[in-house]
Write a protein that holds these residues in place. Structure first.
Motif, PDB file in Angstrom:
ATOM      1  N   ASP A   1      -4.281   4.486   2.638  1.00  9.97           N
ATOM      2  CA  ASP A   1      -5.700   4.145   2.787  1.00  9.97           C
ATOM      3  C   ASP A   1      -6.574   5.028   1.893  1.00  9.97           C
ATOM      4  OD1 ASP A   1      -7.809   2.602   4.151  1.00  9.97           O
ATOM      5  OD2 ASP A   1      -8.367   4.574   4.960  1.00  9.97           O
ATOM      6  N   ALA A   2      -6.250   6.308   1.814  1.00  8.43           N
ATOM      7  CA  ALA A   2      -7.025   7.222   0.959  1.00  8.43           C
ATOM      8  C   ALA A   2      -6.916   6.810  -0.510  1.00  8.43           C
ATOM      9  CB  ALA A   2      -6.531   8.657   1.147  1.00  8.43           C
ATOM     10  N   LEU A   3      -5.732   6.416  -0.941  1.00 12.22           N
ATOM     11  CA  LEU A   3      -5.552   5.963  -2.319  1.00 12.22           C
ATOM     12  C   LEU A   3      -6.363   4.693  -2.571  1.00 12.22           C
ATOM     13  CD1 LEU A   3      -4.252   6.084  -5.106  1.00 12.22           C
ATOM     14  CD2 LEU A   3      -2.382   4.722  -4.157  1.00 12.22           C
TER      15      LEU A   3
ATOM     16  N   ARG B   1       0.830  -1.213   0.000  1.00  9.26           N
ATOM     17  CA  ARG B   1       0.000   0.000   0.000  1.00  9.26           C
ATOM     18  C   ARG B   1       0.865   1.263   0.000  1.00  9.26           C
ATOM     19  NH1 ARG B   1      -4.653  -1.385  -1.907  1.00  9.26           N
ATOM     20  NH2 ARG B   1      -5.581  -3.124  -0.828  1.00  9.26           N
ATOM     21  N   ASP B   2       1.989   1.232   0.711  1.00 14.08           N
ATOM     22  CA  ASP B   2       2.876   2.393   0.748  1.00 14.08           C
ATOM     23  C   ASP B   2       3.526   2.621  -0.622  1.00 14.08           C
ATOM     24  OD1 ASP B   2       4.091   4.476   2.522  1.00 14.08           O
ATOM     25  OD2 ASP B   2       5.935   3.497   1.828  1.00 14.08           O
ATOM     26  N   ILE B   3       3.904   1.550  -1.294  1.00 12.20           N
ATOM     27  CA  ILE B   3       4.469   1.663  -2.638  1.00 12.20           C
ATOM     28  C   ILE B   3       3.433   2.294  -3.572  1.00 12.20           C
ATOM     29  CG2 ILE B   3       5.276   0.354  -4.645  1.00 12.20           C
ATOM     30  CD1 ILE B   3       6.417  -1.713  -2.564  1.00 12.20           C
TER      31      ILE B   3
ATOM     32  N   ALA C   1       0.976   4.218  -2.723  1.00 11.84           N
ATOM     33  CA  ALA C   1       0.809   5.624  -2.342  1.00 11.84           C
ATOM     34  C   ALA C   1       1.953   6.472  -2.898  1.00 11.84           C
ATOM     35  CB  ALA C   1       0.712   5.764  -0.826  1.00 11.84           C
ATOM     36  N   ASP C   2       3.178   5.942  -2.908  1.00 18.18           N
ATOM     37  CA  ASP C   2       4.295   6.645  -3.550  1.00 18.18           C
ATOM     38  C   ASP C   2       3.952   6.998  -4.992  1.00 18.18           C
ATOM     39  OD1 ASP C   2       6.225   6.730  -1.555  1.00 18.18           O
ATOM     40  OD2 ASP C   2       7.435   5.087  -2.371  1.00 18.18           O
ATOM     41  N   CYS C   3       3.216   6.102  -5.630  1.00 21.73           N
ATOM     42  CA  CYS C   3       2.889   6.257  -7.058  1.00 21.73           C
ATOM     43  C   CYS C   3       1.636   7.093  -7.294  1.00 21.73           C
ATOM     44  CB  CYS C   3       2.758   4.875  -7.709  1.00 21.73           C
ATOM     45  SG  CYS C   3       4.304   3.951  -7.669  1.00 21.73           S
ATOM     46  N   GLU C   4       0.992   7.562  -6.248  1.00 19.53           N
ATOM     47  CA  GLU C   4      -0.090   8.550  -6.307  1.00 19.53           C
ATOM     48  C   GLU C   4      -1.250   8.180  -7.234  1.00 19.53           C
ATOM     49  OE1 GLU C   4       1.414  12.551  -6.881  1.00 19.53           O
ATOM     50  OE2 GLU C   4       3.250  12.062  -5.799  1.00 19.53           O
ATOM     51  N   GLY C   5      -1.557   6.899  -7.340  1.00 19.36           N
ATOM     52  CA  GLY C   5      -2.674   6.483  -8.179  1.00 19.36           C
ATOM     53  C   GLY C   5      -2.282   6.140  -9.600  1.00 19.36           C
TER      54      GLY C   5
END
Length: 174
Positions: free
Chosen positions: A162-164, A94-96, A98-102
């Motif tokens: 989580d938001a992503l 999930r963090d990876i 999120a790094d990629c912003e969608g």
């Protein structure tokens, strides 16, 4: 017309991946590198990318034909199986993302999951793809600013992940 290239995976010996050149390659190499260093060491044969010989079982798998999808350890995460990752590993996935912003979508979130599958979720000319690739490239020049320099379990990073997840789930539903 964009072309595919074969790229070495940093720190993984002879491991390479074929994906679409340019920003897509930059983003995927980031995903693979973080997976390799933070989740599980990757060995030869544990990853696939662009192919012209792929049977498409799920619609999202057609992205392998265009070089806009990768499968990391596909034998470990068969189509339809869920919960192949330990909680800590899932936090890192999930963090990876999120790094990629969608820009990257994970097959584990599909209605028929494929937890090994990662695909580019935007068009090749989407400005966000270029922005994320530029951010990742900058981390290469300033390693203390990027992946691995942060705690994936820090509250702000967990909230972003989580938001992503919620945004991507909502976009699939609409």
């Amino acid at each position: 017309m964009q072309t595919t290239g074969t790229y070495p995976v940093e720190g993984a010996g002879a491991l390479t991946v074929s994906v679409l050149d340019g920003d897509i390659a930059t983003v995927f190499l980031h995903v693979i590198r973080r997976y390799h260093y933070e989740i599980a060491r990757l060995e030869k044969g544990e990853m696939t990318g662009h192919t012209t010989r792929h049977t498409v079982a799920q619609a999202y798998e057609s992205n392998y034909l265009s070089g806009t999808a990768i499968a990391i350890r596909p034998e470990m995460y068969p189509t339809g199986a869920r919960n192949g990752f330990f909680a800590e590993e899932l936090t890192l996935v999930r963090d990876i993302l999120a790094d990629c912003e969608g820009v990257v979508r994970w097959g584990g979130d599909e209605s028929t999951p494929k937890e090994s599958h990662f695909e580019i979720a935007v068009g090749p000319r989407d400005p966000l793809l270029g922005q994320v690739a530029k951010k990742i490239a900058a981390w290469t020049l300033s390693p203390a600013a990027g992946a691995g320099a942060t705690d994936a379990t820090a509250a702000p990073r967990l909230r972003a992940a989580d938001a992503l997840k919620r945004r991507q789930k909502a976009s699939r539903s609409s």
